[in-house]
Design an enzyme around this catalytic site. Structure first.
Site, PDB file in Angstrom:
ATOM      1  N   LYS A   1       0.828  -1.207   0.000  1.00  0.00           N
ATOM      2  CA  LYS A   1       0.000   0.000   0.000  1.00  0.00           C
ATOM      3  C   LYS A   1       0.862   1.257   0.000  1.00  0.00           C
ATOM      4  CE  LYS A   1      -3.776  -2.408   2.306  1.00  0.00           C
ATOM      5  NZ  LYS A   1      -4.427  -2.747   3.588  1.00  0.00           N
TER       6      LYS A   1
ATOM      7  N   GLN B   1      -4.871  -1.722   9.765  1.00  0.00           N
ATOM      8  CA  GLN B   1      -4.644  -3.014   9.112  1.00  0.00           C
ATOM      9  C   GLN B   1      -5.168  -4.152   9.986  1.00  0.00           C
ATOM     10  OE1 GLN B   1      -3.307  -3.490   5.957  1.00  0.00           O
ATOM     11  NE2 GLN B   1      -3.912  -5.619   6.248  1.00  0.00           N
TER      12      GLN B   1
ATOM     13  N   ASP C   1     -11.320   2.652   4.391  1.00  0.00           N
ATOM     14  CA  ASP C   1     -11.653   1.227   4.309  1.00  0.00           C
ATOM     15  C   ASP C   1     -13.159   1.006   4.220  1.00  0.00           C
ATOM     16  OD1 ASP C   1     -10.110  -0.973   3.918  1.00  0.00           O
ATOM     17  OD2 ASP C   1      -9.787  -1.438   6.028  1.00  0.00           O
TER      18      ASP C   1
END
Length: 311
Positions: free
Chosen positions: A77, A121, A144
């Site tokens: 990422k 994460q 997200d």
């Protein structure tokens, strides 16, 4: 959520692949190629907006612990951010980090004007409450798409930040001009990360949607009813050719590491790719299918949040 226009060349390529059904040409939905198209568009947009904003977009990814797979995902990422001009504000924490410290970090990032997106994460160490942490993220920075506010907007078909993997699936289907409206869609898996938002997005696109899961009876019969089958269960090659009707579109979200007959590790999906490829009208590979699309949509969400500050 605003969808970025994809190239005419790739639209034509997708249409040709679907039309290739008649002569058994493999119909592979290439997430790598489509993700590159999205990222090229985002890079150009960032270059045009930066003079007005006075800064590049910023993404903060929080990694807790030393899970090897999570560390690889975070590095990928960060590299993707660097390539298109997004500044990374990543933080790594030891596995022993307490909930309060992470909450304080998120609150600081919420207030940081340089940061447009915040991502925690997953998975987290067992002593941490992931849902509570996600709810501390400002919904406007929830790239997200997992905050209750953004999930609620999805339920109501309102504009907002959407879950990256399901949105990546939808973008890939659109790129290859695969019809969704009126089709029977089956989603195997009911997680908040993929299964539930995936079903809502397909429903929004006028599919008739069934969600199947570990308690579903006669699972193979359910999957055989699908015109579009999305699997997100994390069980390697669980779905075989007997589970899929000829001509179906198969989207494999699973990423599983197995040991092959030579004792080497390899990545496979939830479906038996080689067995399904001859009977499907279209199928995603693993790796190279939905994984690259997830990262591309994360970047797209970050740029979308960045752009809202101009509005």
């Amino acid at each position: 959520m605003i969808h970025y226009p994809l190239s005419t060349t790739h639209y034509q390529r997708g249409a040709l692949l679907i039309l290739g059904m008649a002569n058994d040409t493999p119909k592979i939905l290439d997430g790598k190629v489509t993700a590159r198209t999205i990222k090229a568009s985002l890079k150009a947009e960032i270059e045009s907006l930066q003079s007005r904003m006075g800064r590049p977009p910023g993404l903060a990814v929080l990694l807790v612990g030393d899970d090897p797979a999570s560390a690889v995902y975070v590095r990928n990422k960060q590299k993707a951010c660097d390539r298109i001009g997004i500044t990374s504000f990543g933080r790594t924490f030891p596995a022993s980090t307490e909930q309060a410290e992470l909450e304080d970090t998120i609150h600081a990032l919420n207030q940081d004007e340089r940061v447009d997106g915040i991502l925690v994460q997953l998975p987290l160490p067992h002593h941490l409450d992931a849902v509570a942490l996600l709810h501390h993220i400002d919904p406007r920075k929830d790239v997200d798409g997992l905050h209750a506010t953004n999930l609620g907007k999805l339920v109501r078909s309102e504009m907002g930040l959407r879950s990256c993997t399901p949105e990546g699936v939808m973008a890939l289907l659109k790129e290859y001009d695969i019809e969704i409206s009126g089709k029977n869609a089956v989603v195997v898996g009911r997680s908040i990360l993929v299964g539930k938002p995936m079903a809502l997005m397909l429903l929004e696109a006028n599919a008739t949607v069934t969600i199947a899961h570990s308690r579903s009876q006669n699972l193979s019969e359910i999957t055989r009813s699908a015109d579009i089958l999305v699997s997100a269960v994390g069980r390697p090659q669980m779905i075989t050719s007997e589970w899929v009707k000829p001509g179906a579109v198969v989207i494999d979200v699973g990423i599983n590491r197995i040991i092959d007959h030579e004792g080497k590790g390899k990545l496979v999906g939830d479906v038996d790719f080689e067995a399904l490829k001859p009977i499907c009208s279209a199928i995603t590979p693993v790796p190279g299918g939905i994984g690259p699309m997830t990262v591309a949509i994360l970047l797209q969400n970050t740029v979308w949040s960045y752009r809202q500050k101009i509005a």
